[in-house]
Design an enzyme around this catalytic site. Structure first.
Site, PDB file in Angstrom:
ATOM      1  N   CYS A 172      -1.996   5.025  42.750  1.00  0.00           N
ATOM      2  CA  CYS A 172      -0.970   4.979  43.799  1.00  0.00           C
ATOM      3  C   CYS A 172      -0.348   6.350  44.014  1.00  0.00           C
ATOM      4  O   CYS A 172       0.040   6.701  45.127  1.00  0.00           O
ATOM      5  CB  CYS A 172       0.102   3.988  43.406  1.00  0.00           C
ATOM      6  N   GLU A 213       6.857  -1.203  42.504  1.00  0.00           N
ATOM      7  CA  GLU A 213       6.086   0.049  42.467  1.00  0.00           C
ATOM      8  C   GLU A 213       4.884  -0.171  43.361  1.00  0.00           C
ATOM      9  O   GLU A 213       3.953  -0.887  42.989  1.00  0.00           O
ATOM     10  CB  GLU A 213       5.621   0.361  41.036  1.00  0.00           C
ATOM     11  N   GLU A 216      10.424   2.976  37.113  1.00  0.00           N
ATOM     12  CA  GLU A 216       9.828   2.698  35.816  1.00  0.00           C
ATOM     13  C   GLU A 216       9.778   4.017  35.049  1.00  0.00           C
ATOM     14  O   GLU A 216      10.064   5.071  35.604  1.00  0.00           O
ATOM     15  CB  GLU A 216       8.406   2.131  35.975  1.00  0.00           C
ATOM     16  N   ASN A 267      -5.829  -1.258  38.617  1.00  0.00           N
ATOM     17  CA  ASN A 267      -6.340   0.120  38.531  1.00  0.00           C
ATOM     18  C   ASN A 267      -6.092   0.803  37.192  1.00  0.00           C
ATOM     19  O   ASN A 267      -6.881   1.645  36.776  1.00  0.00           O
ATOM     20  CB  ASN A 267      -5.806   0.959  39.705  1.00  0.00           C
TER      21      ASN A 267
HETATM   22  P1  NAD Z   1      -2.022  -6.576  44.753  1.00  0.00           P
HETATM   23  O1  NAD Z   1      -0.685  -6.358  45.305  1.00  0.00           O
HETATM   24  O2  NAD Z   1      -2.993  -7.356  45.527  1.00  0.00           O
HETATM   25  O3  NAD Z   1      -1.901  -7.340  43.339  1.00  0.00           O
HETATM   26  C1  NAD Z   1      -1.159  -6.835  42.271  1.00  0.00           C
HETATM   27  C2  NAD Z   1      -0.806  -7.974  41.338  1.00  0.00           C
HETATM   28  O4  NAD Z   1       0.107  -8.851  41.977  1.00  0.00           O
HETATM   29  C3  NAD Z   1      -1.972  -8.846  40.908  1.00  0.00           C
HETATM   30  O5  NAD Z   1      -1.744  -9.264  39.580  1.00  0.00           O
HETATM   31  C4  NAD Z   1      -1.881 -10.019  41.875  1.00  0.00           C
HETATM   32  O6  NAD Z   1      -2.479 -11.186  41.385  1.00  0.00           O
HETATM   33  C5  NAD Z   1      -0.376 -10.174  42.013  1.00  0.00           C
HETATM   34  N1  NAD Z   1       0.103 -10.723  43.276  1.00  0.00           N
HETATM   35  C6  NAD Z   1      -0.350 -10.462  44.540  1.00  0.00           C
HETATM   36  N2  NAD Z   1       0.392 -11.132  45.444  1.00  0.00           N
HETATM   37  C7  NAD Z   1       1.356 -11.804  44.762  1.00  0.00           C
HETATM   38  C8  NAD Z   1       2.435 -12.656  45.151  1.00  0.00           C
HETATM   39  N3  NAD Z   1       2.668 -12.963  46.420  1.00  0.00           N
HETATM   40  N4  NAD Z   1       3.228 -13.153  44.185  1.00  0.00           N
HETATM   41  C9  NAD Z   1       3.023 -12.841  42.896  1.00  0.00           C
HETATM   42  N5  NAD Z   1       2.004 -12.072  42.459  1.00  0.00           N
HETATM   43  C10 NAD Z   1       1.183 -11.549  43.385  1.00  0.00           C
HETATM   44  O7  NAD Z   1      -2.537  -5.125  44.388  1.00  0.00           O
HETATM   45  P2  NAD Z   1      -3.936  -4.698  43.787  1.00  0.00           P
HETATM   46  O8  NAD Z   1      -4.950  -4.796  44.866  1.00  0.00           O
HETATM   47  O9  NAD Z   1      -4.175  -5.413  42.499  1.00  0.00           O
HETATM   48  O10 NAD Z   1      -3.630  -3.153  43.422  1.00  0.00           O
HETATM   49  C11 NAD Z   1      -3.735  -2.117  44.323  1.00  0.00           C
HETATM   50  C12 NAD Z   1      -2.383  -1.717  44.870  1.00  0.00           C
HETATM   51  O11 NAD Z   1      -1.461  -1.438  43.827  1.00  0.00           O
HETATM   52  C13 NAD Z   1      -2.437  -0.447  45.687  1.00  0.00           C
HETATM   53  O12 NAD Z   1      -1.785  -0.619  46.916  1.00  0.00           O
HETATM   54  C14 NAD Z   1      -1.688   0.579  44.853  1.00  0.00           C
HETATM   55  O13 NAD Z   1      -1.057   1.583  45.558  1.00  0.00           O
HETATM   56  C15 NAD Z   1      -0.730  -0.257  44.110  1.00  0.00           C
HETATM   57  N6  NAD Z   1      -0.318   0.409  42.863  1.00  0.00           N
HETATM   58  C16 NAD Z   1       0.947   0.912  42.733  1.00  0.00           C
HETATM   59  C17 NAD Z   1       1.340   1.565  41.570  1.00  0.00           C
HETATM   60  C18 NAD Z   1       2.720   2.156  41.395  1.00  0.00           C
HETATM   61  O14 NAD Z   1       3.146   2.339  40.271  1.00  0.00           O
HETATM   62  N7  NAD Z   1       3.449   2.470  42.448  1.00  0.00           N
HETATM   63  C19 NAD Z   1       0.449   1.684  40.536  1.00  0.00           C
HETATM   64  C20 NAD Z   1      -0.823   1.162  40.689  1.00  0.00           C
HETATM   65  C21 NAD Z   1      -1.189   0.507  41.854  1.00  0.00           C
END
Ligand code: NAD
Length: 469
Positions: free
Chosen positions: A282, A248, A450, A150
């Protein structure tokens, strides 16, 4: 011709061991942005080895010298910001006004931490006569930084800059959907003087790259941003390996408008709070809690305000097809649950995956649209009668990332801020402290912090030294 990236390992582009590439297209359009490597466990081994080999040299640098390199990276990011912003906008579907702000924030992380390289200093501990004792903060070694789609470059820099500042080396894994700008960062960092191997970037999906990276025995800390589901899976592996992890995760931010607020300002601020980046943030304020006395006035102003926002300007496309489908599924769920669609609720007839800014009223906090993170331009409006009820509704969520309130009563501002279960509380604004303030979640929104000076504590560990004199 379409640009084809390599993995960034040891200060240079390297072909992926698989020999395969992922095609990155503009969201909802046929246009190809670039090709990025389909990484594998072999790439992880090579990148972690490069980061490990670079660690001794990088941690041995004087902090001020590390800071100079970080400052040079910030300057180069700014020099290339137009190019980076266009690339970010193309791969993630962002409007042209938003992407430059994210690149600026990315540069600011390096600028900010360049000035804090000496910050996590130790303390002298008095053990009495004849003894001298102190603590020092030391880096972990190889840190894995895993980020979502995002705000790709922004989130990568949020972890990479503090990790490098205090002498770690990094293997970063951006989302497979939006890898290009993080790969460009690695090139820029090398050109700015970062030694080879100190920052490596691997692209590929969770199974082929993300999981092997977290499992790698030479990775000593993981900083993850993404979904709760993935965070939980990564946390499990980290627990097994006994390594620290910063998570996060998601949010369902309550944004409370009290009757005594400057209502015009509250409505003006509450629109970007849920709509910026098409709601794919998020820390968005996605539950608007409105005092019953001003409920109708606020909703009318909100609808009038949203009638003037332009797609492609105020908000962009949803970034991935799966997310586009997910947001639409919540539009149906809201209807089934009996929420009242007050504006929006449609897919826009234009290139990209656009969903009109959507407001549901008559929402109760037990509905799925009030409990689950939608990650789209959808706002749930919930009434409350008094301060206690507002706080109770706000805290009745598994999440605890960001919360906000609008009031002219300073005592109420402090009182309610103290009662909200959230890592960040915004009063009469939404998310101003982009880089300087600590950021993280209570409850299922995450572990650790962070941003700000506090992040440095999560990229170092404490050593206590006691000496008999
Ligand atoms: P996601 O969890 O599917 O993936 C995030 C990243 O993690 C990607 O690079 C993915 O390839 C990797 N990943 C996924 N599963 C993994 C595993 N088991 N082991 C290692 N790597 C893995 O999330 P998304 O769909 O890319 O992003 C959306 C989500 O991110 C939303 O839920 C949002 O709330 C969250 N988000 C949180 C923050 C924050 O700072 N709190 C900021 C932005 C987005």
């Amino acid at each position: 011709m379409t640009k084809r990236y390599g993995q960034w390992i040891g200060g240079a582009e390297v072909e992926p061991a698989s020999g395969e590439y992922l095609i990155c297209r503009e969201p909802g359009r046929p246009d190809v942005v670039c090709e990025t490597p389909a990484g594998s466990r072999d790439d992880v081994d090579t990148a972690v080895a490069a980061a490990k080999a670079a660690w001794d040299g990088w941690r041995a640098r004087k902090p001020i010298e590390r800071g100079r390199v970080l400052a040079a990276i910030a300057a180069r990011l700014r020099a290339e910001s137009a190019y980076l912003a266009a690339l970010e906008a193309a791969q993630a579907g962002k409007p042209p006004g938003l992407a430059p702000l994210e690149i600026e924030a990315a540069a600011t992380y390096f600028e900010f931490y360049a000035g804090l390289v000496n910050h996590p200093d130790g303390e002298v501990i008095d053990l009495g006569p004849g003894m001298h004792a102190y603590t020092v903060r030391e880096p972990f070694g190889v840190v894995a930084i895993i980020t979502p789609w995002n705000a790709p470059l922004n989130q990568a820099c949020r972890g990479i800059a503090p990790a490098l500042a205090v002498g770690n080396t990094v293997v970063a894994k951006p989302s497979e959907f939006t890898s290009a700008t993080t790969l460009e960062l690695a090139r820029i960092a090398t050109q700015a003087g970062l030694p080879d191997g100190v920052l490596n970037v691997l692209t590929g999906d969770a199974e082929s790259v993300g999981a092997p990276l977290v499992e790698h025995p030479d990775v000593r800390k993981v900083a993850f941003t993404g979904s709760v589901t993935a965070g939980r899976a990564i946390g499990r592996v980290a627990a097994e390996r006994i390594i620290p992890v910063t998570l996060e995760l998601g949010g369902k931010g309550p944004n409370i408008i009290f009757a005594d607020a400057d209502l015009a300002a509250a409505v003006r601020g509450s629109i970007p709070a849920f709509l910026a980046n098409a709601g794919q943030i998020c820390s968005a304020g996605t539950r608007l809690l409105v005092h019953e006395d001003v409920h109708d006035q606020v909703v009318n102003a909100l609808v009038a305000g949203l009638a003037t926002v332009e797609p492609g300007v105020a908000y962009g496309s949803i970034t991935t097809e799966a997310q586009f489908a997910k947001v639409q599924s919540y539009l149906r769920i809201a209807e089934e649950e009996g929420a009242k669609l007050t504006t929006g609720g449609t897919v826009l007839d234009r290139p990209g995956w656009y969903i009109a800014p959507t407001v549901f009223t008559e929402v109760t906090n037990d509905m799925r649209i009030a409990r689950e993170e939608i990650f789209g331009p959808v706002l749930s409006v919930i009434r409350f009668a008094d301060e206690d009820e507002a706080v109770a509704i706000a805290n009745d969520t598994p999440y605890g990332l960001s919360a906000g309130l609008w009031t002219r009563d300073l005592s109420r501002a402090h009182r309610v801020a103290a009662r909200l279960e959230a890592g960040q509380v915004y009063v009469n604004e939404w998310q101003h402290g982009l880089v300087e303030g600590p950021f993280g979640g209570y409850k299922q929104s995450g572990v650790g912090r962070e941003k700000g000076a506090e992040a440095l504590h999560h990229y170092t560990q404490t050593k206590f030294v006691s000496i008999r004199l």
